[in-house]
Write an enzyme that holds these catalytic residues in place. Structure first.
Site, PDB file in Angstrom:
ATOM      1  N   GLU A 162      -6.613  -6.087   9.176  1.00  0.00           N
ATOM      2  CA  GLU A 162      -7.791  -5.361   8.748  1.00  0.00           C
ATOM      3  C   GLU A 162      -8.711  -6.256   7.918  1.00  0.00           C
ATOM      4  OE1 GLU A 162      -6.861  -1.886   6.435  1.00  0.00           O
ATOM      5  OE2 GLU A 162      -8.359  -0.831   7.613  1.00  0.00           O
ATOM      6  N   ARG A 200       1.128   2.374  13.312  1.00  0.00           N
ATOM      7  CA  ARG A 200       0.112   1.566  13.989  1.00  0.00           C
ATOM      8  C   ARG A 200       0.852   0.676  14.974  1.00  0.00           C
ATOM      9  NH1 ARG A 200      -3.717  -2.839  13.830  1.00  0.00           N
ATOM     10  NH2 ARG A 200      -2.545  -4.097  12.316  1.00  0.00           N
ATOM     11  N   ARG A 236       6.704  -0.292   4.428  1.00  0.00           N
ATOM     12  CA  ARG A 236       6.075  -0.496   5.727  1.00  0.00           C
ATOM     13  C   ARG A 236       7.189  -1.058   6.595  1.00  0.00           C
ATOM     14  NH1 ARG A 236       0.266  -0.613   6.189  1.00  0.00           N
ATOM     15  NH2 ARG A 236      -0.380   1.148   4.929  1.00  0.00           N
ATOM     16  N   CYS A 264      -3.049   6.203   2.106  1.00  0.00           N
ATOM     17  CA  CYS A 264      -4.362   6.311   2.746  1.00  0.00           C
ATOM     18  C   CYS A 264      -4.311   7.411   3.807  1.00  0.00           C
ATOM     19  CB  CYS A 264      -4.727   4.974   3.395  1.00  0.00           C
ATOM     20  SG  CYS A 264      -6.294   5.008   4.279  1.00  0.00           S
ATOM     21  N   ARG A 320      -9.025  -4.996  15.549  1.00  0.00           N
ATOM     22  CA  ARG A 320      -9.048  -5.736  14.275  1.00  0.00           C
ATOM     23  C   ARG A 320      -9.024  -7.232  14.562  1.00  0.00           C
ATOM     24  NH1 ARG A 320      -4.957  -2.464  10.078  1.00  0.00           N
ATOM     25  NH2 ARG A 320      -5.923  -0.431  10.385  1.00  0.00           N
ATOM     26  N   GLU A 357       0.834  -1.217   0.000  1.00  0.00           N
ATOM     27  CA  GLU A 357       0.000   0.000   0.000  1.00  0.00           C
ATOM     28  C   GLU A 357       0.864   1.261   0.000  1.00  0.00           C
ATOM     29  OE1 GLU A 357      -3.334   0.030   2.688  1.00  0.00           O
ATOM     30  OE2 GLU A 357      -3.096   2.167   3.072  1.00  0.00           O
ATOM     31  N   THR A 394      -5.746   7.754   6.514  1.00  0.00           N
ATOM     32  CA  THR A 394      -5.777   7.296   7.910  1.00  0.00           C
ATOM     33  C   THR A 394      -4.363   7.075   8.451  1.00  0.00           C
ATOM     34  OG1 THR A 394      -5.843   4.941   7.357  1.00  0.00           O
ATOM     35  CG2 THR A 394      -7.960   6.067   7.567  1.00  0.00           C
TER      36      THR A 394
END
Ligand code: ADP
Ligand code: CIR
Length: 336
Positions: free
Chosen positions: A296, A264, A213, A255, A291, A209, A257
């Site tokens: 997710e 996170r 990460r 994103c 979650r 995404e 968020t």
């Protein structure tokens, strides 16, 4: 194109009014991102929670009349605010909430990053994606000590190894329909891969995404150790790579968020005797999100929940982890 009224209860459906649509529909960023790209995932998936993805850093400025209300709604972060980062482990002060190891299975903290001077994943060409991969891998291969590891391109992994890595929570899943509709899965599996150290306590997902990460994880609830490892890795990588960042919104991500800290921090936790509703109520009261066991859009298996900070923008990294620690303490108190 006429106003494409988004269906469902997403933040896109709430904030894309005909007026915002009219104002933004003919705009285009330097990398060619248009409003229809930004909203494609939410239109294709009416069950989206959010429904928008930025195609590049400029999307957040050019399409601010749509992004700003979504950002304010999700993070409680108004247009007059500025994000401040603090990744200093000495400022964390988050003692292990489960020192006897009775409830917390594992702790994971990840941040998202994208390279400055490239568009984000939904817009990258195949060639640019390969350049991003090569640049990131070069930076990772210079890591030493506990962080030293190897890069595994996705196309080289056999299906059984891949399935094991996903089941063990080390590797991203494939075929996410939200990412698919946003154009983030183009040319899959080209230029995607996983870097990890020997113990799989430090991992980097490449070109999912977000372009990076960066993940620190280990069994148990030693938040301080997991955070310190992540901070150490980020310190080295920041010297080798330049990440997309804005003064107002912090680190910039696909994103909205994930803006700001792009972090996170989560625990996998078993909470015997508490119902899912009770867990969610306590978590929500502490600013946390629940979650399922495989991340997710998944369900809890074997009573293992993923509890993490919901807000990522407008609070420092150390504050987000402290919020998690306080919420986990409250959940464990409710069990005892
Ligand atoms: P992200 O963390 O990037 O927002 P997901 O929610 O899809 O994305 O989670 C990615 C993976 O990380 C999933 O396999 C999930 O189960 C795993 N994961 C999340 N938190 C933990 C944790 N505390 N311990 C072990 N695995 C975790
Ligand atoms: C959605 O809109 O549902 C997906 N694009 C995922 C959004 C990110 N989820 C979240 O709540 N952090």
């Amino acid at each position: 194109m006429d106003f494409p009224r988004p269906q469902g209860g997403s933040l896109l459906a709430r904030h894309l009014t005909p007026e915002v649509w009219r104002r933004l529909k003919d705009r285009e960023t330097r990398y060619g991102v248009r409003l229809e790209h930004v909203i494609a995932s939410g239109l294709a998936n009416p069950d989206s929670a959010v429904g928008v993805y930025a195609g590049d850093a400029e999307s957040y400025e050019l399409f601010a009349p749509l992004f700003d209300p979504i950002i304010a709604d999700y993070h409680g972060f108004g247009p007059d605010k500025r994000h401040q980062s603090d990744l200093d482990p000495a400022h964390l002060d988050a003692p292990n909430p489960d020192p006897e190891g009775r409830y917390v299975v594992s702790t994971r903290i990840r941040v998202a990053r994208n390279l400055c001077c490239f568009p984000f994943g939904s817009v990258l060409s195949r060639r640019e994606r390969r350049i991003v991969e090569a640049t990131v891998v070069r930076a990772l291969e210079g890591l030493s000590g506990e962080l030293a590891g190897r890069y595994h391109p996705l196309y080289e992994m056999d299906p059984a190894t891949k399935a094991r890595l996903v089941a063990d929570h080390f590797l991203f899943k494939e075929g996410d329909r939200f990412l698919e509709a946003a154009g983030l899965n183009r040319d899959w599996p080209d230029a995607r891969g996983l870097f990890h150290n020997e113990d799989k306590t430090f991992l980097v997902w490449v070109n999912e995404e977000d372009q990076l990460r960066i993940i620190s994880m280990q069994p148990g609830a030693d938040l301080q150790a997991v955070f310190a490892r992540l901070a150490r890795a980020l310190g080295v990588l920041e010297r080798r790579l330049t990440f997309a960042r804005s003064q107002r919104l912090g680190y910039l991500t696909s994103c909205p968020t994930n803006l700001g800290t792009a972090m996170r921090a989560s625990v996998h936790v078993r909470l015997p005797g508490l119902t899912e509703e009770e867990i969610k109520t306590i978590a929500r009261a502490h600013g946390l999100q629940v979650r399922g066991t495989h991340g997710e859009h998944t369900r809890a298996e074997g009573g293992v929940y993923d509890v993490s900070n919901r807000r990522r923008l407008g609070l420092a990294e150390v504050e987000a982890v402290r919020e998690l620690a306080a919420g986990v303490r409250a959940l464990l108190k409710a069990v005892d």
